[in-house]
Design a protein around this motif. Structure first.
Motif, PDB file in Angstrom:
ATOM      1  N   PRO A  22       0.663  -1.268  -0.109  1.00  0.00           N
ATOM      2  CA  PRO A  22       0.086   0.264   0.142  1.00  0.00           C
ATOM      3  C   PRO A  22       0.835   1.242  -0.347  1.00  0.00           C
ATOM      4  O   PRO A  22       0.342   2.429  -0.740  1.00  0.00           O
ATOM      5  N   ILE A  23       2.175   1.196   0.639  1.00  0.00           N
ATOM      6  CA  ILE A  23       2.936   2.379   0.687  1.00  0.00           C
ATOM      7  C   ILE A  23       3.380   2.753  -0.765  1.00  0.00           C
ATOM      8  O   ILE A  23       3.391   3.936  -1.345  1.00  0.00           O
ATOM      9  N   LYS A  24       3.841   1.651  -1.327  1.00  0.00           N
ATOM     10  CA  LYS A  24       4.219   1.893  -2.915  1.00  0.00           C
ATOM     11  C   LYS A  24       3.274   2.358  -3.879  1.00  0.00           C
ATOM     12  O   LYS A  24       3.336   3.358  -4.649  1.00  0.00           O
ATOM     13  N   TRP A  25       1.868   1.877  -3.496  1.00  0.00           N
ATOM     14  CA  TRP A  25       0.675   2.344  -4.263  1.00  0.00           C
ATOM     15  C   TRP A  25       0.526   3.661  -4.121  1.00  0.00           C
ATOM     16  O   TRP A  25       0.014   4.478  -5.059  1.00  0.00           O
ATOM     17  N   LYS A  26       0.546   4.132  -2.772  1.00  0.00           N
ATOM     18  CA  LYS A  26       0.302   5.395  -2.518  1.00  0.00           C
ATOM     19  C   LYS A  26       1.127   6.465  -3.233  1.00  0.00           C
ATOM     20  O   LYS A  26       0.876   7.469  -3.393  1.00  0.00           O
ATOM     21  N   ALA A  27       2.458   6.119  -2.906  1.00  0.00           N
ATOM     22  CA  ALA A  27       3.462   6.652  -3.668  1.00  0.00           C
ATOM     23  C   ALA A  27       3.231   7.121  -5.144  1.00  0.00           C
ATOM     24  O   ALA A  27       3.463   8.143  -5.550  1.00  0.00           O
ATOM     25  N   LYS A  28       2.811   5.953  -5.707  1.00  0.00           N
ATOM     26  CA  LYS A  28       2.604   6.204  -7.375  1.00  0.00           C
ATOM     27  C   LYS A  28       1.318   6.874  -7.663  1.00  0.00           C
ATOM     28  O   LYS A  28       1.453   7.776  -8.502  1.00  0.00           O
ATOM     29  N   PHE A  29       0.241   6.657  -6.892  1.00  0.00           N
ATOM     30  CA  PHE A  29      -1.145   7.094  -6.937  1.00  0.00           C
ATOM     31  C   PHE A  29      -1.833   8.130  -6.219  1.00  0.00           C
ATOM     32  O   PHE A  29      -2.762   8.511  -6.399  1.00  0.00           O
ATOM     33  N   GLY A  30      -0.888   8.420  -5.120  1.00  0.00           N
ATOM     34  CA  GLY A  30      -1.766   9.209  -4.228  1.00  0.00           C
ATOM     35  C   GLY A  30      -2.288  10.367  -4.397  1.00  0.00           C
ATOM     36  O   GLY A  30      -3.362  10.919  -4.021  1.00  0.00           O
ATOM     37  N   GLY A  31      -1.687  11.327  -5.100  1.00  0.00           N
ATOM     38  CA  GLY A  31      -2.199  12.527  -5.486  1.00  0.00           C
ATOM     39  C   GLY A  31      -3.020  12.855  -6.917  1.00  0.00           C
ATOM     40  O   GLY A  31      -3.385  13.838  -7.213  1.00  0.00           O
ATOM     41  N   MET A  32      -3.373  11.637  -7.391  1.00  0.00           N
ATOM     42  CA  MET A  32      -3.954  11.556  -8.780  1.00  0.00           C
ATOM     43  C   MET A  32      -5.715  11.354  -8.396  1.00  0.00           C
ATOM     44  O   MET A  32      -6.097  10.752  -7.364  1.00  0.00           O
ATOM     45  N   ASP A  33      -6.405  11.770  -9.368  1.00  0.00           N
ATOM     46  CA  ASP A  33      -7.653  11.502  -9.429  1.00  0.00           C
ATOM     47  C   ASP A  33      -7.780  10.079 -10.234  1.00  0.00           C
ATOM     48  O   ASP A  33      -6.729   9.824 -10.707  1.00  0.00           O
ATOM     49  N   VAL A  34      -9.211   9.726 -10.068  1.00  0.00           N
ATOM     50  CA  VAL A  34      -9.110   8.264 -10.700  1.00  0.00           C
ATOM     51  C   VAL A  34      -9.097   8.328 -12.263  1.00  0.00           C
ATOM     52  O   VAL A  34      -8.522   7.364 -12.788  1.00  0.00           O
TER      53      VAL A  34
END
Length: 72
Positions: A22-34
């Motif tokens: 989940p940390i890697k996922w958040k780093a990659k997609f954290g600030g993006m809209d769907v």
């Protein structure tokens, strides 16, 4: 009430058959809209397809050079 315990891999997201922390996922997609995340995914898929096509073309090129380079 029973407490449920999960290990991190069990909670981690699944992407292309492998676990994503989940940390890697958040780093990659954290600030993006769907919509931005979907567009990024589409671009990554297209990039992977183009890389495979390039590798196939380069392999064909090497095979042709080897075939034409031989002296009969």
């Amino acid at each position: 009430m029973a407490l449920l315990s999960f290990r991190v891999p069990a909670l981690s997201l699944r992407a292309e058959g492998r676990a994503v922390h989940p940390i890697k996922w958040k780093a990659k997609f954290g600030g993006m809209d769907v919509s931005e995340a979907k567009r990024l995914r589409a671009l990554e898929d297209e990039n992977a397809k183009l890389k495979r096509m390039l590798a196939d073309a380069m392999l064909d090129n090497v095979a042709l050079k080897d075939l034409l380079g031989k002296k009969w």
